[in-house]
Design an enzyme around this catalytic site. Structure first.
Site, PDB file in Angstrom:
ATOM      1  N   SER A   1      46.589  35.521  37.395  1.00  0.00           N
ATOM      2  CA  SER A   1      45.955  34.195  37.362  1.00  0.00           C
ATOM      3  C   SER A   1      45.509  33.840  35.944  1.00  0.00           C
ATOM      4  O   SER A   1      45.688  32.704  35.489  1.00  0.00           O
ATOM      5  CB  SER A   1      44.757  34.176  38.315  1.00  0.00           C
ATOM      6  OG  SER A   1      45.153  34.533  39.620  1.00  0.00           O
TER       7      SER A   1
ATOM      8  N   LYS B   1      43.041  44.690  44.215  1.00  0.00           N
ATOM      9  CA  LYS B   1      42.114  44.090  43.259  1.00  0.00           C
ATOM     10  C   LYS B   1      41.226  43.122  44.007  1.00  0.00           C
ATOM     11  O   LYS B   1      41.712  42.204  44.675  1.00  0.00           O
ATOM     12  CB  LYS B   1      42.876  43.347  42.155  1.00  0.00           C
ATOM     13  CG  LYS B   1      41.940  42.614  41.176  1.00  0.00           C
ATOM     14  CD  LYS B   1      42.686  41.735  40.184  1.00  0.00           C
ATOM     15  CE  LYS B   1      41.690  40.973  39.301  1.00  0.00           C
ATOM     16  NZ  LYS B   1      42.356  40.025  38.371  1.00  0.00           N
TER      17      LYS B   1
END
Length: 317
Positions: free
Chosen positions: A50, A174
């Site tokens: 991201s 994550k």
């Protein structure tokens, strides 16, 4: 399928990707950034996550970002630095293609978001089926990426992640949700040597380590990678008072980065203070202006960058 091994514990940076003014890759800046992170001692680098604006890249660009990272590491003697490639996409078919591309480009692991276009259709069974299907076809070991802010609020429960962890090719997660409770539930069920649970933000780096995490995959190491490695080493040495002191400063810096403008702010700070790259991002992200790089949030980050460059760094070693 034999059981895949999880990534080594430590600190990973999901790298920003530098562009020129016309939004083409700034290859020299990309490579210089990768090299600075490797020289700081980071365990690994996450490409096309991201923070790396993966959603703004074509398939060819995503593959090139991995290739440039692998080449830079190998050319400079950092062959052991791990590369994790973000391979999230709206469909299982596209994610499978990205996983195959990541293998060809030189990545070691893949990190996959839950699709969010049809968020109301992403039931528990749909989530399990998606990740298992893509993991079945991935030529690389697979980490589940839980990031509610970029998946329209989809927030995987610990029970779902634990169920996925039984898949032989799903080796970690994550957690950018920031939940220490969820992290601890996972680590208490499966140690990081078996299933690597990473904190997804510097805010909870030390708290995660104390709860059994494998470390962190966090954006702030793009700016101050050495300080993150210092904290990790202090924790390993049992110097918890010093580690907590440094954690407090890093937590302030993590918050300050988000207030200044996140991805473009990271690029602008690197450009101003480390001499490479520019603040350009792809729309709809907005470029951080010079005026935004002033004030109390900027001052917090200047303190950290001063420590990163060596001033008073011995306070923590």
């Amino acid at each position: 399928m034999s059981r895949s091994k999880p990534p080594p514990p430590g600190i990973y940076a999901p790298t920003v990707l530098f562009f020129s003014e016309n939004e083409d890759f700034d290859v020299p800046a990309i490579k210089e950034h990768v090299l600075r992170l490797a020289q700081a001692g980071l365990t690994g680098i996450v490409v096309q996550g991201s923070t790396g604006e993966a959603q703004h890249l074509s398939h060819e660009e995503r593959k090139l970002a991995i290739t440039l990272t692998r080449e830079t590491l190998d050319e400079n003697g950092y062959e052991n630095v791990v590369i994790i490639a973000g391979c999230g996409a709206p469909s299982a078919r596209e994610s499978k293609k990205l996983c195959a591309d990541a293998k060809e480009a030189g990545a070691d692991f893949v990190l996959v978001l839950t699709p969010s276009v049809w968020v109301k259709r992403m039931t528990r069974d749909a989530v399990l089926a998606f990740h298992r299907d893509v993991a079945d076809h991935s030529p690389l070991p697979y980490l589940v990426y839980n990031y509610p802010s970029v998946t329209a609020g989809t927030n995987l429960e610990s029970d779902v992640i634990l169920e996925l962890s039984d898949h032989p090719n799903i080796v970690g997660t994550k957690l950018s949700c920031g939940s220490i409770g969820k992290l601890h539930r996972l680590t208490s069920a499966k140690p990081s040597s078996e299933f690597a649970t990473f904190a997804g933000t510097t805010d909870v780096l030390l708290q995660g380590l104390l709860s059994g995490s494998a470390g962190a995959i966090a954006a702030l190491p793009n700016i101050v990678p050495k300080l993150h490695m210092n904290l990790y080493e202090l924790y390993q040495e049992g110097k918890l008072d010093q580690a907590m002191s440094l954690q407090a400063q890093l937590g302030q810096g993590d918050y300050a980065t988000s207030k200044l403008g996140s991805i473009s702010a990271i690029k602008a700070l690197i450009s101003q203070n480390f001499g490479y790259g520019k603040e350009y991002v792809r729309a709809p992200l907005r470029i951080v202006t010079a005026e935004q790089l002033h004030g109390p949030y900027y001052d917090k980050l200047v303190e950290l960058m001063t420590l990163e460059k060596g001033t008073a760094q011995t306070n923590y070693i």
